[in-house]
Motif scaffolding. Structure first.
Motif, PDB file in Angstrom:
ATOM      1  N   PHE A 272      47.830  27.252   7.267  1.00 50.77           N
ATOM      2  CA  PHE A 272      47.013  28.377   7.716  1.00 50.77           C
ATOM      3  C   PHE A 272      47.786  29.692   7.567  1.00 50.77           C
ATOM      4  O   PHE A 272      47.244  30.693   7.071  1.00 50.77           O
ATOM      5  CB  PHE A 272      46.593  28.175   9.167  1.00 50.77           C
ATOM      6  CG  PHE A 272      45.922  29.371   9.772  1.00 50.77           C
ATOM      7  CD1 PHE A 272      44.664  29.765   9.359  1.00 50.77           C
ATOM      8  CD2 PHE A 272      46.571  30.118  10.760  1.00 50.77           C
ATOM      9  CE1 PHE A 272      44.044  30.881   9.916  1.00 50.77           C
ATOM     10  CE2 PHE A 272      45.958  31.230  11.316  1.00 50.77           C
ATOM     11  CZ  PHE A 272      44.695  31.620  10.895  1.00 50.77           C
ATOM     12  N   VAL A 273      49.055  29.703   7.981  1.00 47.29           N
ATOM     13  CA  VAL A 273      49.881  30.907   7.826  1.00 47.29           C
ATOM     14  C   VAL A 273      50.050  31.250   6.349  1.00 47.29           C
ATOM     15  O   VAL A 273      49.963  32.428   5.945  1.00 47.29           O
ATOM     16  CB  VAL A 273      51.253  30.708   8.503  1.00 47.29           C
ATOM     17  CG1 VAL A 273      52.176  31.877   8.208  1.00 47.29           C
ATOM     18  CG2 VAL A 273      51.076  30.539  10.006  1.00 47.29           C
ATOM     19  N   ALA A 274      50.263  30.231   5.510  1.00 43.49           N
ATOM     20  CA  ALA A 274      50.392  30.477   4.069  1.00 43.49           C
ATOM     21  C   ALA A 274      49.109  31.068   3.497  1.00 43.49           C
ATOM     22  O   ALA A 274      49.153  31.955   2.624  1.00 43.49           O
ATOM     23  CB  ALA A 274      50.745  29.175   3.357  1.00 43.49           C
ATOM     24  N   SER A 275      47.966  30.603   3.978  1.00 44.38           N
ATOM     25  CA  SER A 275      46.692  31.136   3.494  1.00 44.38           C
ATOM     26  C   SER A 275      46.496  32.581   3.911  1.00 44.38           C
ATOM     27  O   SER A 275      46.006  33.410   3.126  1.00 44.38           O
ATOM     28  CB  SER A 275      45.537  30.271   4.017  1.00 44.38           C
ATOM     29  OG  SER A 275      45.618  28.949   3.525  1.00 44.38           O
ATOM     30  N   ILE A 276      46.889  32.916   5.147  1.00 43.41           N
ATOM     31  CA  ILE A 276      46.754  34.291   5.624  1.00 43.41           C
ATOM     32  C   ILE A 276      47.630  35.238   4.803  1.00 43.41           C
ATOM     33  O   ILE A 276      47.176  36.300   4.331  1.00 43.41           O
ATOM     34  CB  ILE A 276      47.123  34.379   7.118  1.00 43.41           C
ATOM     35  CG1 ILE A 276      46.048  33.698   7.979  1.00 43.41           C
ATOM     36  CG2 ILE A 276      47.291  35.835   7.543  1.00 43.41           C
ATOM     37  CD1 ILE A 276      44.728  34.418   7.992  1.00 43.41           C
ATOM     38  N   LEU A 307      47.832  30.115  -4.779  1.00 44.13           N
ATOM     39  CA  LEU A 307      48.435  29.727  -3.501  1.00 44.13           C
ATOM     40  C   LEU A 307      47.367  29.445  -2.444  1.00 44.13           C
ATOM     41  O   LEU A 307      47.474  28.488  -1.673  1.00 44.13           O
ATOM     42  CB  LEU A 307      49.380  30.828  -3.015  1.00 44.13           C
ATOM     43  CG  LEU A 307      50.688  31.017  -3.779  1.00 44.13           C
ATOM     44  CD1 LEU A 307      51.529  32.102  -3.101  1.00 44.13           C
ATOM     45  CD2 LEU A 307      51.470  29.715  -3.860  1.00 44.13           C
ATOM     46  N   ILE A 308      46.328  30.270  -2.411  1.00 43.57           N
ATOM     47  CA  ILE A 308      45.246  30.061  -1.445  1.00 43.57           C
ATOM     48  C   ILE A 308      44.532  28.740  -1.725  1.00 43.57           C
ATOM     49  O   ILE A 308      44.246  27.964  -0.795  1.00 43.57           O
ATOM     50  CB  ILE A 308      44.249  31.237  -1.503  1.00 43.57           C
ATOM     51  CG1 ILE A 308      44.908  32.506  -0.979  1.00 43.57           C
ATOM     52  CG2 ILE A 308      42.990  30.924  -0.700  1.00 43.57           C
ATOM     53  CD1 ILE A 308      44.060  33.752  -1.163  1.00 43.57           C
ATOM     54  N   ALA A 309      44.251  28.475  -3.003  1.00 46.98           N
ATOM     55  CA  ALA A 309      43.550  27.240  -3.357  1.00 46.98           C
ATOM     56  C   ALA A 309      44.387  26.013  -3.013  1.00 46.98           C
ATOM     57  O   ALA A 309      43.884  25.034  -2.447  1.00 46.98           O
ATOM     58  CB  ALA A 309      43.200  27.251  -4.842  1.00 46.98           C
ATOM     59  N   ASN A 312      44.604  25.540   0.761  1.00 50.09           N
ATOM     60  CA  ASN A 312      43.337  24.995   1.271  1.00 50.09           C
ATOM     61  C   ASN A 312      43.225  23.502   0.996  1.00 50.09           C
ATOM     62  O   ASN A 312      42.820  22.721   1.881  1.00 50.09           O
ATOM     63  CB  ASN A 312      42.169  25.749   0.633  1.00 50.09           C
ATOM     64  CG  ASN A 312      40.821  25.241   1.105  1.00 50.09           C
ATOM     65  OD1 ASN A 312      40.259  24.321   0.510  1.00 50.09           O
ATOM     66  ND2 ASN A 312      40.295  25.835   2.158  1.00 50.09           N
ATOM     67  N   MET A 313      43.574  23.098  -0.206  1.00 50.74           N
ATOM     68  CA  MET A 313      43.503  21.677  -0.554  1.00 50.74           C
ATOM     69  C   MET A 313      44.462  20.852   0.296  1.00 50.74           C
ATOM     70  O   MET A 313      44.113  19.780   0.798  1.00 50.74           O
ATOM     71  CB  MET A 313      43.807  21.482  -2.034  1.00 50.74           C
ATOM     72  CG  MET A 313      42.805  22.119  -2.963  1.00 50.74           C
ATOM     73  SD  MET A 313      43.327  21.972  -4.692  1.00 50.74           S
ATOM     74  CE  MET A 313      42.159  23.071  -5.511  1.00 50.74           C
TER      75      MET A 313
END
Length: 349
Positions: A272-276, A307-309, A312-313
């Motif tokens: 979650f932190v990486a996605s933000i 990175l977001i994809a 998420n996966m």
């Protein structure tokens, strides 16, 4: 008045042999108007102390009355036989699969496909995937670019179709999984946790639908619609992650967790932190590319998009720690037995 006396012998059989009970003497007659008297019944006791009843019907002038023994226990046994036979029907399992393995395949399928599309498009279709409206130097193509050329688009769409199929029932499995843990928390926290469970289910379903939208409506075909669906996917994905982490904090407060549960929560927070952080970087370089056309701005945008994809996966991949030993079963059997099992699940209004 003519009296008619009938002697009825009552017998009952048991595992010990045949027992003969006492006779019952009934008297029936017709009055002067010729009316037929109603049927009468008398309780009798058989030789073994059991209680039954003899039901007799007669008419005036008849040679005799017709009597029969009514045993309540026998009638109850006959009524219960169909229900017992239904309950004794065997239950047949037509399909049994490891839910753990299904989740692994579902989570890894788009990741492997994305890597395959990137390598093949970068090697064989370099000019097509690096084309942008700014026409500046670019080294990393976006996900929309590598999945928008042929034949990669068909491979990607086929992969996402296989990915979305299991994710829909997984969303509802998560809902029931979280609801089964509501009994562990204090009653005052149940309404908040129940609301979060419903919110997580809605966000998860919207995220799945948005994923299908950005897959089958490419930026080359309809860029404005593709862009709006991608924004919807991003918002629902981040909100889903945050709501899940918040719910786990409520459900696991003061609880002793095993190693798998600890791993699941730790990696959920990490992804979650990486996605933000990746979303912030994506927005910054998207603005630089869209409004200023800086060199390599689109490459940085694409880098954060990957990175977001991937985050998420991998966030959804944490399901392997939430359901390590569950099975998916398709079973045939009496509906009453299945309904009785389902009615025993914890339910929260």
């Amino acid at each position: 008045m003519q009296n008619i006396q009938n002697s009825t012998a009552v017998t009952s059989s048991s595992s010990g042999g045949t027992r003969t009970g006492c006779g019952a003497v009934l008297s029936s007659a017709s009055d002067s108007s010729g009316a037929i008297p109603e049927a009468k019944s008398r309780k009798i006791s058989d030789g073994g102390g059991g209680i039954g009843s003899v039901i007799c019907s007669g008419s005036g002038g008849s040679s005799g009355d017709s009597c029969s023994l009514h045993d309540p226990s026998t009638a109850a046994t006959k009524d219960a036989q169909p229900q017992q036979q239904q309950q004794q029907q065997p239950m047949a399992i037509h399909y049994l699969a490891s839910f753990h393995e299904i989740c692994i395949v579902t989570a890894l399928l788009p990741l492997v496909t994305l890597f395959t599309c990137f390598v093949t498009a970068y090697v064989y279709q370099y000019d097509d995937v690096h084309e942008t409206h700014c026409r500046v130097y670019n080294i990393i193509p976006s996900i929309s670019a590598i999945t928008g050329v042929s034949p990669q688009r068909y491979f990607w769409r086929f992969s996402i179709a296989l990915h979305i199929g299991p994710r829909i029932p997984i969303a509802f499995v998560y809902k029931n999984y979280y609801r089964s843990q509501l009994k562990r928390i204090s009653p005052e926290l149940v309404p908040q946790a129940s609301w979060l469970i419903s919110l997580i289910l809605v966000l998860n379903c919207i995220e799945i639908a948005a994923l299908g939208g950005v897959t089958y409506i490419s930026n080359r075909e309809n860029y404005p619609v593709h862009e709006r669906i991608f924004i919807t996917f991003m918002i629902c994905s981040l909100c889903y992650m945050l709501a899940t982490i918040k719910l786990n904090g409520i459900l696991n407060a003061g609880q002793s967790l095993n190693v798998q549960q600890q791993q699941s929560i730790k990696w959920k927070k990490f992804f979650f932190v990486a996605s933000i952080l990746s979303t912030i970087g994506l927005l910054i370089f998207f603005a630089k590319h869209r409004f200023y056309c800086h060199d390599l701005a689109f490459s940085w945008f694409a880098f954060f998009e990957y990175l977001i994809a991937i985050a998420n996966m991998l966030y959804h991949f944490t399901i392997i720690w939430d359901f390590p030993s569950q099975y998916m079963v398709i079973v045939q059997g009496p509906l009453e037995n299945i309904s009785q099992y389902l009615s025993n699940r914890p339910k929260i209004d």
